[in-house]
Write an enzyme that holds these catalytic residues in place. Structure first.
Site, mmCIF file in Angstrom:
data_model
loop_
_atom_site.group_PDB
_atom_site.id
_atom_site.type_symbol
_atom_site.label_atom_id
_atom_site.label_comp_id
_atom_site.label_asym_id
_atom_site.label_seq_id
_atom_site.Cartn_x
_atom_site.Cartn_y
_atom_site.Cartn_z
ATOM 1 N N ARG A 214 7.961 -4.045 9.616
ATOM 2 C CA ARG A 214 6.659 -3.600 9.119
ATOM 3 C C ARG A 214 5.824 -2.945 10.228
ATOM 4 O O ARG A 214 5.123 -1.956 9.996
ATOM 5 C CB ARG A 214 5.893 -4.788 8.532
ATOM 6 N N ASP B 99 3.176 1.755 12.435
ATOM 7 C CA ASP B 99 3.007 2.707 13.535
ATOM 8 C C ASP B 99 3.207 4.128 13.021
ATOM 9 O O ASP B 99 2.363 5.004 13.218
ATOM 10 C CB ASP B 99 4.006 2.383 14.656
ATOM 11 N N ASN C 51 -3.952 -3.941 8.197
ATOM 12 C CA ASN C 51 -3.363 -4.651 9.335
ATOM 13 C C ASN C 51 -4.031 -5.984 9.648
ATOM 14 O O ASN C 51 -3.374 -6.925 10.103
ATOM 15 C CB ASN C 51 -3.442 -3.778 10.601
ATOM 16 N N HIS D 135 10.925 -4.844 1.498
ATOM 17 C CA HIS D 135 10.321 -6.050 0.930
ATOM 18 C C HIS D 135 11.397 -7.014 0.416
ATOM 19 O O HIS D 135 11.109 -7.904 -0.371
ATOM 20 C CB HIS D 135 9.330 -5.691 -0.173
ATOM 21 N N THR D 136 12.606 -6.828 0.842
ATOM 22 C CA THR D 136 13.679 -7.790 0.605
ATOM 23 C C THR D 136 13.525 -9.016 1.493
ATOM 24 O O THR D 136 14.212 -10.017 1.294
ATOM 25 C CB THR D 136 15.058 -7.151 0.877
ATOM 26 N N ASP E 94 10.428 -11.459 -1.638
ATOM 27 C CA ASP E 94 11.644 -11.474 -2.443
ATOM 28 C C ASP E 94 11.821 -12.884 -2.985
ATOM 29 O O ASP E 94 12.125 -13.815 -2.244
ATOM 30 C CB ASP E 94 12.822 -11.056 -1.551
ATOM 31 N N ASP F 53 18.935 -7.931 1.765
ATOM 32 C CA ASP F 53 19.970 -7.603 0.775
ATOM 33 C C ASP F 53 19.351 -6.749 -0.326
ATOM 34 O O ASP F 53 18.226 -6.267 -0.165
ATOM 35 C CB ASP F 53 20.589 -8.905 0.220
HETATM 36 C C1 HEM Z 1 5.389 1.375 -0.565
HETATM 37 C C2 HEM Z 1 4.214 1.000 -0.113
HETATM 38 C C3 HEM Z 1 3.995 -0.311 0.579
HETATM 39 C C4 HEM Z 1 2.996 -1.173 0.318
HETATM 40 C C5 HEM Z 1 1.876 -0.997 -0.682
HETATM 41 C C6 HEM Z 1 3.187 -2.317 1.171
HETATM 42 C C7 HEM Z 1 2.361 -3.407 1.214
HETATM 43 C C8 HEM Z 1 2.642 -4.583 1.879
HETATM 44 C C9 HEM Z 1 1.820 -5.756 1.843
HETATM 45 C C10 HEM Z 1 0.491 -5.887 1.108
HETATM 46 C C11 HEM Z 1 2.443 -6.714 2.563
HETATM 47 C C12 HEM Z 1 1.961 -8.132 2.810
HETATM 48 C C13 HEM Z 1 1.041 -8.147 3.999
HETATM 49 C C14 HEM Z 1 -0.076 -9.155 3.882
HETATM 50 O O1 HEM Z 1 0.183 -10.341 3.679
HETATM 51 O O2 HEM Z 1 -1.213 -8.712 3.979
HETATM 52 C C15 HEM Z 1 3.657 -6.137 3.080
HETATM 53 C C16 HEM Z 1 4.567 -6.802 3.861
HETATM 54 C C17 HEM Z 1 5.699 -6.223 4.380
HETATM 55 N N1 HEM Z 1 6.036 -4.880 4.305
HETATM 56 FE FE1 HEM Z 1 5.209 -3.526 3.086
HETATM 57 N N2 HEM Z 1 4.307 -2.126 1.927
HETATM 58 C C18 HEM Z 1 4.831 -0.903 1.608
HETATM 59 C C19 HEM Z 1 5.921 -0.297 2.190
HETATM 60 C C20 HEM Z 1 6.656 -0.857 3.209
HETATM 61 C C21 HEM Z 1 7.622 -0.155 4.008
HETATM 62 C C22 HEM Z 1 7.905 1.338 3.902
HETATM 63 C C23 HEM Z 1 8.151 -1.053 4.874
HETATM 64 C C24 HEM Z 1 9.183 -0.848 5.935
HETATM 65 C C25 HEM Z 1 10.110 0.074 5.893
HETATM 66 C C26 HEM Z 1 7.532 -2.327 4.593
HETATM 67 C C27 HEM Z 1 7.862 -3.511 5.194
HETATM 68 C C28 HEM Z 1 7.209 -4.706 4.967
HETATM 69 C C29 HEM Z 1 7.698 -5.978 5.450
HETATM 70 C C30 HEM Z 1 9.021 -6.234 6.158
HETATM 71 C C31 HEM Z 1 6.734 -6.930 5.109
HETATM 72 C C32 HEM Z 1 6.738 -8.427 5.461
HETATM 73 C C33 HEM Z 1 6.116 -8.567 6.847
HETATM 74 C C34 HEM Z 1 6.022 -9.998 7.367
HETATM 75 O O3 HEM Z 1 6.520 -10.929 6.746
HETATM 76 O O4 HEM Z 1 5.395 -10.156 8.433
HETATM 77 N N3 HEM Z 1 6.609 -2.159 3.608
HETATM 78 N N4 HEM Z 1 3.751 -4.840 2.656
#
Ligand code: HEM
Ligand SMILES: *[C@@H]1O[C@H](CO)[C@@H](O)[C@H](O)[C@H]1NC(C)=O
Ligand SMILES: *[C@@H]1O[C@H](CO)[C@@H](O)[C@H](O)[C@H]1NC(C)=O
Ligand SMILES: *[C@@H]1O[C@H](CO)[C@@H](O)[C@H](O)[C@H]1NC(C)=O
Ligand SMILES: *[C@@H]1O[C@H](CO)[C@@H](O)[C@H](O)[C@H]1NC(C)=O
Ligand SMILES: *[C@@H]1O[C@H](CO)[C@@H](O)[C@H](O)[C@H]1NC(C)=O
Ligand SMILES: *[C@@H]1O[C@H](CO)[C@@H](O)[C@H](O)[C@H]1NC(C)=O
Ligand SMILES: *[C@@H]1O[C@H](CO)[C@@H](O)[C@H](O)[C@H]1NC(C)=O
Length: 352
Positions: free
Chosen positions: A64, A69, A96, A195-196, A246, A254
């Site tokens: 993330r 970045d 963030n 988000h897997t 997930d 996965d």
């Molecule tokens: C498509 C639009 C996207 C939205 C709206 C979105 C939104 C979010 C949100 C709201 C969270 C939870 C953060 C919190 O608790 O505040 C999250 C977590 C996460 N996002 Fe996304 N995201 C998107 C795309 C992506 C992309 C493109 C990636 C990486 C390629 C990504 C990787 C992750 C990961 C791995 C987490 C978990 C992080 C952790 O556990 O620390 N996301 N995302």
């Protein structure tokens, strides 16, 4: 002459845009540090895998961090900069604040890398490698990470607020947000598959559980999952709980994310939109990734490399930061005691 030059300008612009895209790709190379820091990928792997022993979520957090970045003035390490007299940190932007993780691990990587290869490797490249390691540690794909990025001299909290997509975005808003970064609908569905693994706070999907539409929950949320989520996230909670993005395999990289969507078990609205928007081109991709994990993995590699190329600084642009949280000029001033940084920090400890 007027119409001729308009055509000429249009042709030139089309060529220039195409050419600069190719140049951007050509400038990064997986062998960039072969001679100058041959142990780089081993160092990143050992620090992150060690961290994952006590923090199994760290791989997801690092994936993330690279995304956050790249969507803000390119993959230039700007997300790592702390607030100073001249920098307004992206870390305090809404997408963030209170949710970005892994900054300390990035600093640990940087310290080790500086010990082996001083003033050679950018923080932006460390983020790109750490994201790949995060995928691998979760059981996801590995790939050769193109390298050679340099670090920005500034940050943009304003762009962090506007460029990073929100969890309540519709498919049209998500598509536009990705298109603004040169990423298409395939990249959107593919990269959402990150988000897997990882976690999200209740506040990022609470609107789906209560009063989504006239005191009804989101109709595209499975009622069984809804009941589970209402337990974790009471309407009047004073603590912002977290839960897996997930439902079925929360720590595995996965393709279960996509089969969850098919069963209306997506956590964020932005996730479920990919499958539940009638007629959307994204539905076919969700079905295809759900039915064949290797198709998802192959696409993920391509889209991650594409995302990693967004707006990179190369050549003599930017700099190689000594400490990822500060541009070199600010770091010198802070160490000399003539500039301020935000409170409760341990810079001196970290730069020993
Ligand atoms: C498509 C639009 C996207 C939205 C709206 C979105 C939104 C979010 C949100 C709201 C969270 C939870 C953060 C919190 O608790 O505040 C999250 C977590 C996460 N996002 Fe996304 N995201 C998107 C795309 C992506 C992309 C493109 C990636 C990486 C390629 C990504 C990787 C992750 C990961 C791995 C987490 C978990 C992080 C952790 O556990 O620390 N996301 N995302
Ligand atoms: C760079 O190092 C890798 C791994 O050691 C090696 O496979 C590759 O051939 C090297 N490439 C160049 C151009 O030196
Ligand atoms: C390994 O992880 C532990 C716990 O997070 C940390 O205290 C230690 O410094 C790490 N060691 C290395 C070599 O990164
Ligand atoms: C950061 O620096 C770049 C390159 O000099 C410049 O284009 C951009 O406007 C700057 N952004 C901010 C927020 O100062
Ligand atoms: C909101 O709920 C009403 C019924 O209460 C329904 O007719 C309408 O279609 C719903 N709107 C959306 C956007 O789901
Ligand atoms: C947090 O979630 C757990 C279930 O995982 C639940 O038992 C607890 O009540 C929740 N805490 C709050 C403050 O909502
Ligand atoms: C979208 O981007 C992918 C690479 O990520 C590419 O293979 C595909 O052809 C693009 N699709 C469209 C419709 O441009
Ligand atoms: C940078 O800011 C974060 C809070 O956003 C803080 O935890 C960290 O210690 C700071 N880093 C340095 C080197 O001062």
């Amino acid at each position: 002459m007027g119409s001729m030059s308009a055509v000429a300008v249009a042709v030139f612009c089309a060529f220039a845009m195409h050419a600069s895209f190719l140049v951007t790709n050509a400038q990064l190379s997986p062998t960039f540090y072969n001679e100058t820091c041959p142990t780089l990928s081993d160092i990143v792997f050992s620090v992150v895998s060690n961290a994952s022993l006590t923090d199994p979520r760290i791989g997801a957090s690092l994936v993330r961090l690279h995304f956050h970045d790249c969507f803000v003035q390119g993959c230039d390490g700007s997300v790592l900069l702390n607030s100073t007299d001249t920098i307004l940190s992206e870390q305090d932007a809404l997408p963030n604040a209170n949710s970005l993780r892994g900054l300390d691990v990035v600093n640990n990587i940087k310290t080790e890398v500086e010990n082996s290869c001083p003033q050679t490797v950018s923080c932006a490249d460390i983020l790109a490698i750490a994201a790949e390691v995060g995928s691998v540690l979760g059981g996801g794909p590995s790939w050769e990470v193109p390298l050679g990025r340099r670090d920005s001299l500034n940050a943009s909290q304003a762009l962090a607020n506007t460029n990073l997509p929100a969890p309540f975005f519709t498919i049209d808003q998500l598509t536009a947000s990705f298109a603004a970064q040169g990423l298409n609908t395939t990249d959107l569905v593919t990269l959402s598959g990150a988000h897997t693994f990882g976690r999200a706070r209740c506040s990022t999907f609470l609107n789906r559980l209560y009063n989504f539409n006239n005191s009804e929950p989101d109709p595209t949320l499975n009622p069984t999952y809804l009941a589970v989520l209402r337990e974790i996230c009471p309407e009047d909670a004073t603590v912002d709980n977290i839960t897996g993005l997930d439902l079925t395999t929360p720590d595995q990289f996965d393709n279960a994310y996509y089969s969850n969507l098919q069963q209306l078990n997506g956590l964020l609205q932005s996730d479920q939109e990919l499958f539940s928007t009638p007629g959307a081109v994204t539905v076919d991709l969700v079905n295809s990734f759900s039915s064949d994990q290797s198709v998802f993995f192959d696409n993920f590699i391509v889209s991650m490399i594409k995302m990693g190329n967004i707006g990179v600084l190369t050549g003599t642009d930017g700099e190689i930061r000594t400490q990822c949280n500060f541009v070199n000029e600010d770091l010198s001033a802070i160490l000399a005691g003539v500039a301020s940084k935000d409170p409760n920090e341990n810079l001196l400890a970290q730069s020993k």
